[in-house]
Design an enzyme around this catalytic site. Structure first.
Site, mmCIF file in Angstrom:
data_model
loop_
_atom_site.group_PDB
_atom_site.id
_atom_site.type_symbol
_atom_site.label_atom_id
_atom_site.label_comp_id
_atom_site.label_asym_id
_atom_site.label_seq_id
_atom_site.Cartn_x
_atom_site.Cartn_y
_atom_site.Cartn_z
ATOM 1 C CB SER A 119 -89.662 -65.503 -3.688
ATOM 2 O OG SER A 119 -89.271 -65.851 -2.961
ATOM 3 C CG HIS A 140 -95.173 -65.364 -5.677
ATOM 4 N ND1 HIS A 140 -93.792 -65.028 -6.358
ATOM 5 C CD2 HIS A 140 -94.318 -64.775 -5.145
ATOM 6 C CE1 HIS A 140 -92.487 -64.570 -6.204
ATOM 7 N NE2 HIS A 140 -93.228 -64.163 -4.617
ATOM 8 C CD GLU A 152 -95.099 -65.934 -10.379
ATOM 9 O OE1 GLU A 152 -94.293 -65.899 -11.343
ATOM 10 O OE2 GLU A 152 -94.630 -66.209 -9.081
ATOM 11 C CG ASN A 190 -89.547 -63.415 -8.168
ATOM 12 O OD1 ASN A 190 -89.680 -62.412 -8.049
ATOM 13 N ND2 ASN A 190 -89.281 -64.325 -6.971
HETATM 14 N N1 CAA Z 1 -100.215 -49.809 1.262
HETATM 15 C C1 CAA Z 1 -101.086 -49.195 1.115
HETATM 16 N N2 CAA Z 1 -101.190 -48.443 0.159
HETATM 17 C C2 CAA Z 1 -99.653 -48.410 -0.466
HETATM 18 C C3 CAA Z 1 -98.812 -48.623 -0.092
HETATM 19 C C4 CAA Z 1 -98.879 -49.733 1.048
HETATM 20 N N3 CAA Z 1 -97.900 -50.388 1.536
HETATM 21 N N4 CAA Z 1 -98.028 -49.007 -0.985
HETATM 22 C C5 CAA Z 1 -97.645 -47.893 -2.003
HETATM 23 N N5 CAA Z 1 -99.246 -47.788 -2.262
HETATM 24 C C6 CAA Z 1 -100.279 -46.695 -2.454
HETATM 25 C C7 CAA Z 1 -99.966 -45.508 -2.313
HETATM 26 O O1 CAA Z 1 -101.440 -44.949 -1.356
HETATM 27 C C8 CAA Z 1 -100.611 -45.003 -4.228
HETATM 28 O O2 CAA Z 1 -101.984 -44.823 -4.056
HETATM 29 P P1 CAA Z 1 -102.640 -43.697 -4.521
HETATM 30 O O3 CAA Z 1 -102.010 -44.222 -6.537
HETATM 31 O O4 CAA Z 1 -103.351 -44.485 -5.005
HETATM 32 O O5 CAA Z 1 -102.142 -42.445 -5.011
HETATM 33 C C9 CAA Z 1 -100.037 -45.685 -4.879
HETATM 34 O O6 CAA Z 1 -99.426 -47.142 -3.851
HETATM 35 C C10 CAA Z 1 -97.904 -45.428 -5.179
HETATM 36 O O7 CAA Z 1 -97.661 -45.124 -4.464
HETATM 37 P P2 CAA Z 1 -96.847 -44.019 -3.897
HETATM 38 O O8 CAA Z 1 -97.365 -43.358 -4.513
HETATM 39 O O9 CAA Z 1 -95.790 -43.435 -2.206
HETATM 40 O O10 CAA Z 1 -95.083 -44.506 -4.654
HETATM 41 P P3 CAA Z 1 -95.134 -45.397 -5.662
HETATM 42 O O11 CAA Z 1 -96.352 -43.817 -6.939
HETATM 43 O O12 CAA Z 1 -93.339 -45.043 -6.582
HETATM 44 O O13 CAA Z 1 -96.009 -46.064 -6.033
HETATM 45 C C11 CAA Z 1 -94.573 -48.723 -5.816
HETATM 46 C C12 CAA Z 1 -94.838 -47.187 -5.679
HETATM 47 C C13 CAA Z 1 -96.255 -49.341 -5.866
HETATM 48 C C14 CAA Z 1 -93.768 -49.493 -4.604
HETATM 49 C C15 CAA Z 1 -93.974 -48.649 -7.254
HETATM 50 O O14 CAA Z 1 -93.095 -48.182 -7.362
HETATM 51 C C16 CAA Z 1 -94.481 -50.009 -8.103
HETATM 52 O O15 CAA Z 1 -94.973 -50.509 -8.165
HETATM 53 N N6 CAA Z 1 -92.856 -50.415 -7.780
HETATM 54 C C17 CAA Z 1 -92.285 -51.624 -8.264
HETATM 55 C C18 CAA Z 1 -93.233 -52.698 -7.141
HETATM 56 C C19 CAA Z 1 -93.041 -54.285 -7.630
HETATM 57 O O16 CAA Z 1 -92.168 -54.446 -9.144
HETATM 58 N N7 CAA Z 1 -93.625 -55.329 -7.354
HETATM 59 C C20 CAA Z 1 -93.166 -56.880 -7.185
HETATM 60 C C21 CAA Z 1 -91.973 -56.697 -6.491
HETATM 61 S S1 CAA Z 1 -90.706 -58.494 -7.341
HETATM 62 C C22 CAA Z 1 -91.689 -59.457 -5.934
HETATM 63 O O17 CAA Z 1 -92.291 -59.274 -4.704
HETATM 64 C C23 CAA Z 1 -92.001 -60.868 -6.049
HETATM 65 C C24 CAA Z 1 -90.813 -61.160 -5.183
HETATM 66 O O18 CAA Z 1 -90.557 -62.481 -4.979
HETATM 67 C C25 CAA Z 1 -89.781 -60.945 -4.444
#
Ligand code: CAA
Length: 283
Positions: A119, A140, A152, A190
């Protein structure tokens, strides 16, 4: 170069998400880790994640079984020797990554591409630890991998056009959208995201508001899907800290100083969702 099979090294949160995305897209996947319990946990997580999709009728039973059948797990790193592309997704720690890259270079077949899901660590530096620097690239992914659209793609100084094109094609085959980014600490996402989360930790530690209130404020005020502290819990506090350290050391700019509370919580083992406790608690 056409990629037909993929190896994934490291079966943590990101490794198992990457393995799942590759298997669902039809690639045979070899998932390796030094610890068998980690591999067992990874398969359980992948099963759970696919089950969600089946329950929502977004995937058939057959497709789920086919995807699971594409994944082979092993503690033998040598098994990635059959893969055309190896994606390293080990812990975000430079000496460890350098050691793994040396081993992968020896184990991977000639011509195979080695990608890192780092990352924030320099792809140029990781490439230099191999004898195939032109075939090393950053790939990434974002957490949760099955859901997040972006990859990325980071070109090190040595990355060839052929390597970039092959990995761009794989990214699209996974149904993701690749964005090309120059090698620089934290890349794009990031560099922007982690300082915001770090500032949220400062705000929390200064008592501006509770963790829930800070998260609600950013959700409701900025339309973020989850608040910064809940996102930190999802990413892992250890990963967030590692990114801030790379930014701090890479730019030598005090604005990237990791929040002391973040450091202390990592010392306590409060790493977020994966340990059941971070800024929030999880069942
Ligand atoms: N596998 C499959 N599907 C998943 C899943 C998984 N592990 N996690 C969530 N989903 C799906 C759910 O089934 C749901 O699908 P539908 O819309 O079809 O119903 C959808 O994603 C939304 O999930 P939830 O309803 O359970 O919960 P939510 O609406 O709160 O969404 C989330 C969860 C997708 C994580 C959302 O909160 C989100 O987008 N959060 C931000 C995530 C983000 O910013 N990620 C980047 C992090 S930075 C990084 O990763 C880089 C690094 O190097 C640090």
């Amino acid at each position: 170069m056409q990629i037909g099979s993929i190896g994934v090294v490291g079966a943590g949160t990101m490794g198992n998400g990457i393995a799942q995305a590759c298997a669902v897209a039809g690639f045979p996947v070899t998932l390796t880790d030094i610890a068998q319990p980690q591999l067992d946990r990874a398969i359980k997580n992948i099963e759970g994640s696919l089950e969600r999709l089946v329950k929502k009728e977004k995937m058939s039973d057959d497709a789920r079984n086919t995807a699971l059948g594409k994944i082979t797990t092993t503690t033998d790193l040598g098994a990635i020797g059959s893969s055309d592309l190896v994606v390293e997704a080990a812990t975000e720690h430079l000496p460890l990554k350098l050691e793994i890259f040396g081993k992968l270079d020896a184990a991977a077949k000639p011509g195979a591409i080695i990608a890192s899901n780092t990352s924030s660590i320099s792809i140029t530096k990781l490439a230099a630890a191999t004898k195939r620097a032109d075939r090393v690239i950053g790939m990434h992914f974002f957490n949760p991998v099955p859901v997040m659209q972006l990859i990325e793609l980071i070109r090190g100084l040595q990355t060839s056009d052929e390597t970039y094109q092959a990995v761009e094609a794989v990214s699209k085959a996974l149904g993701k959208t690749p964005v090309k980014v120059r090698n620089s600490p934290g890349f794009v996402v990031n560099r922007l995201l982690c300082p915001m989360i770090n500032e949220a930790v400062f705000a929390f530690s200064e008592g501006l508001a509770t963790a829930q209130e800070i998260d609600d404020a950013m959700r409701l005020g900025c339309n973020h899907p989850i608040g910064p502290l809940a996102l930190c819990d999802l990413i892992g506090l250890d990963v967030q800290l590692a990114v801030m350290q790379v930014l701090f050391e890479g730019f030598k700019d005090p604005k990237y100083r990791p929040a002391p509370l973040l450091v202390e919580m990592v010392e306590a083992g409060y790493l977020g969702r994966k340990t059941g406790r971070g800024f929030h608690t999880y069942g």
